[in-house]
Design an enzyme around this catalytic site. Structure first.
Site, PDB file in Angstrom:
ATOM      1  N   HIS A  87       6.874  47.754  49.677  1.00 30.74           N
ATOM      2  CA  HIS A  87       7.923  46.834  49.236  1.00 30.74           C
ATOM      3  C   HIS A  87       8.310  47.173  47.803  1.00 30.74           C
ATOM      4  O   HIS A  87       7.451  47.255  46.921  1.00 30.74           O
ATOM      5  CB  HIS A  87       7.415  45.398  49.314  1.00 30.74           C
ATOM      6  CG  HIS A  87       8.382  44.385  48.800  1.00 30.74           C
ATOM      7  ND1 HIS A  87       9.608  44.153  49.402  1.00 30.74           N
ATOM      8  CD2 HIS A  87       8.319  43.550  47.735  1.00 30.74           C
ATOM      9  CE1 HIS A  87      10.251  43.221  48.736  1.00 30.74           C
ATOM     10  NE2 HIS A  87       9.493  42.828  47.711  1.00 30.74           N
ATOM     11  N   GLU A 142       6.568  41.004  42.603  1.00 29.73           N
ATOM     12  CA  GLU A 142       6.668  39.888  43.533  1.00 29.73           C
ATOM     13  C   GLU A 142       8.114  39.670  43.956  1.00 29.73           C
ATOM     14  O   GLU A 142       9.052  40.028  43.234  1.00 29.73           O
ATOM     15  CB  GLU A 142       6.140  38.612  42.869  1.00 29.73           C
ATOM     16  CG  GLU A 142       4.661  38.636  42.507  1.00 29.73           C
ATOM     17  CD  GLU A 142       3.777  38.315  43.685  1.00 29.73           C
ATOM     18  OE1 GLU A 142       4.330  38.018  44.780  1.00 29.73           O
ATOM     19  OE2 GLU A 142       2.552  38.343  43.532  1.00 29.73           O
ATOM     20  N   SER A 143       8.307  39.057  45.116  1.00 27.91           N
ATOM     21  CA  SER A 143       9.649  38.679  45.543  1.00 27.91           C
ATOM     22  C   SER A 143      10.257  37.730  44.513  1.00 27.91           C
ATOM     23  O   SER A 143       9.587  36.808  44.038  1.00 27.91           O
ATOM     24  CB  SER A 143       9.601  37.988  46.915  1.00 27.91           C
ATOM     25  OG  SER A 143       9.179  38.887  47.909  1.00 27.91           O
ATOM     26  N   GLY A 144      11.513  37.967  44.159  1.00 31.51           N
ATOM     27  CA  GLY A 144      12.178  37.148  43.164  1.00 31.51           C
ATOM     28  C   GLY A 144      11.979  37.620  41.742  1.00 31.51           C
ATOM     29  O   GLY A 144      12.459  36.974  40.797  1.00 31.51           O
ATOM     30  N   LYS A 171      13.963  42.757  41.089  1.00 26.70           N
ATOM     31  CA  LYS A 171      14.033  44.196  41.388  1.00 26.70           C
ATOM     32  C   LYS A 171      15.434  44.601  41.828  1.00 26.70           C
ATOM     33  O   LYS A 171      16.002  45.581  41.331  1.00 26.70           O
ATOM     34  CB  LYS A 171      13.012  44.550  42.480  1.00 26.70           C
ATOM     35  CG  LYS A 171      11.569  44.248  42.109  1.00 26.70           C
ATOM     36  CD  LYS A 171      10.598  44.704  43.173  1.00 26.70           C
ATOM     37  CE  LYS A 171      10.747  43.947  44.492  1.00 26.70           C
ATOM     38  NZ  LYS A 171      10.417  42.520  44.357  1.00 26.70           N
ATOM     39  N   ASP A 224      14.117  47.074  48.997  1.00 31.77           N
ATOM     40  CA  ASP A 224      13.234  46.249  49.816  1.00 31.77           C
ATOM     41  C   ASP A 224      12.102  47.052  50.437  1.00 31.77           C
ATOM     42  O   ASP A 224      10.934  46.778  50.184  1.00 31.77           O
ATOM     43  CB  ASP A 224      14.007  45.499  50.897  1.00 31.77           C
ATOM     44  CG  ASP A 224      13.136  44.459  51.585  1.00 31.77           C
ATOM     45  OD1 ASP A 224      12.518  43.661  50.862  1.00 31.77           O
ATOM     46  OD2 ASP A 224      13.060  44.468  52.817  1.00 31.77           O
ATOM     47  N   ARG A 231       1.342  47.683  23.760  1.00 29.09           N
ATOM     48  CA  ARG A 231       2.466  47.695  22.825  1.00 29.09           C
ATOM     49  C   ARG A 231       2.708  49.073  22.218  1.00 29.09           C
ATOM     50  O   ARG A 231       3.729  49.285  21.563  1.00 29.09           O
ATOM     51  CB  ARG A 231       2.217  46.666  21.701  1.00 29.09           C
ATOM     52  CG  ARG A 231       2.098  45.245  22.230  1.00 29.09           C
ATOM     53  CD  ARG A 231       1.924  44.251  21.109  1.00 29.09           C
ATOM     54  NE  ARG A 231       3.093  44.203  20.236  1.00 29.09           N
ATOM     55  CZ  ARG A 231       3.184  43.409  19.171  1.00 29.09           C
ATOM     56  NH1 ARG A 231       2.179  42.607  18.865  1.00 29.09           N
ATOM     57  NH2 ARG A 231       4.271  43.423  18.424  1.00 29.09           N
TER      58      ARG A 231
END
Length: 321
Positions: free
Chosen positions: A142, A158-160, A163, A181, A247
């Protein structure tokens, strides 16, 4: 046990524009199971030890010339020794005329016989490259795969996480979409991964609140690409104030995909961050590192901290994918 992949002889014939001289059954019913090929010189000389019958056999001037100089009796024996092992197929290169005795022997042992106008070495290289891709170990992950300044960047999270939105912004900035996807990843060599999109969702992007769009239709053919090598992974994750993010970029972080090490960076998401610009910068920085330049090392040198060495760390990024 590793999954066994195959490619039909029909697909090979279509890809390389091969002429069918003889075939015992429909080409779509003949499967090729190995990316190895063979030139059967030593087998025609009578030695058939360690012969792999799964390999496609390639014959050029040398092999046909060797057979032509044999007596009829020796030639029949030589072809019998070799073809009785039932190789996957035989391909004659350079558009050479195929003697009747060779065609008859292939018919007797039911070995597919094909011909190409290509010269032997270029055809061998093209065939091996094609087989490497078609038979490569593969997984589906994914994420979103884009080409940015010539670098294949796999964006996961994660979904949302944003991406697909990042991919749209990158396309608008002149970069290209490979997959959204679901990304099919193939190990085409010991150190190279290549990503593509499943054919049924190719060029489509899902945008929450808008729906499904076709990137090729909306942005043009220059906005998409069928496949691309994977040079780096960018993982998007929500900002965690308790986590110490890198950083300096001095440490080298990697993840393993199909046992190939790929550079990975973790990008925390906060409101207002321009993820497309961050991905562009990461891609350019990754290219510089491959060419031997590391900005963090230069900074350490200017501060008189040459003894600080980068550490390699391996990350697991697929738990939630």
């Amino acid at each position: 046990m590793a999954e066994q992949y195959s490619v039909s002889l029909e697909k090979i014939i279509e890809k390389h524009d091969l002429e069918i001289v003889y075939i015992p059954k429909p080409a779509d019913q003949i499967d090729i199971l190995t990316n190895e090929v063979n030139r059967p010189g030593i087998q025609l000389a009578g030695y058939t030890g360690f012969f792999d019958s799964l390999r496609i056999q390639i014959l050029g001037w040398t092999e046909l010339g060797f057979l032509a100089e044999m007596s009829s009796e020796d030639r029949t024996k030589a072809l019998g020794y070799w073809l009785s092992l039932h190789p996957a197929a035989a391909v004659v290169t350079r558009g050479l005329e195929i003697p009747d005795y060779f065609v008859d022997a292939c018919k007797e042992y039911e070995v597919p016989l094909l011909r190409t106008d290509d010269e032997t070495s270029p055809f061998l290289a093209a065939l091996i490259d094609f087989l490497n891709r078609e038979l490569a170990p593969r997984i589906t992950r994914h994420g979103v795969l884009v080409e940015v300044y010539g670098e294949g960047v796999l964006i996961v999270g994660e979904s949302g996480a944003g991406k697909s939105e990042t991919a749209i912004e990158l396309i608008k900035r002149g970069h290209r979409l490979i997959a959204d996807d679901a990304v099919e990843i193939r190990k085409v060599s010991e150190s190279v991964l290549e990503g593509s999109s499943p054919s049924n969702i190719r060029h489509f992007i899902e945008l929450r609140g808008i729906g499904i769009i076709n990137a090729r239709r909306v942005f043009g053919m220059g906005a998409v690409k069928p496949q691309e090598k994977i040079d780096m992974v960018i993982q998007l994750e929500e900002w965690d104030s308790t986590k110490a993010y890198d950083r300096l970029g001095l440490d080298n972080e990697y993840t393993k995909i199909l046992d190939v090490k790929v550079p990975v960076i973790i990008v925390p998401i906060t409101p207002g961050r321009n993820l497309a610009v961050i991905v562009e910068t990461a891609a350019m920085n990754n290219r510089q590192k491959k060419m031997g330049y590391n900005g963090a090392k230069e900074l350490m040198h200017s501060l008189g901290m040459d003894d600080v060495e980068p550490n390699d760390k391996e990350l697991e990024i697929w738990n939630n994918s």
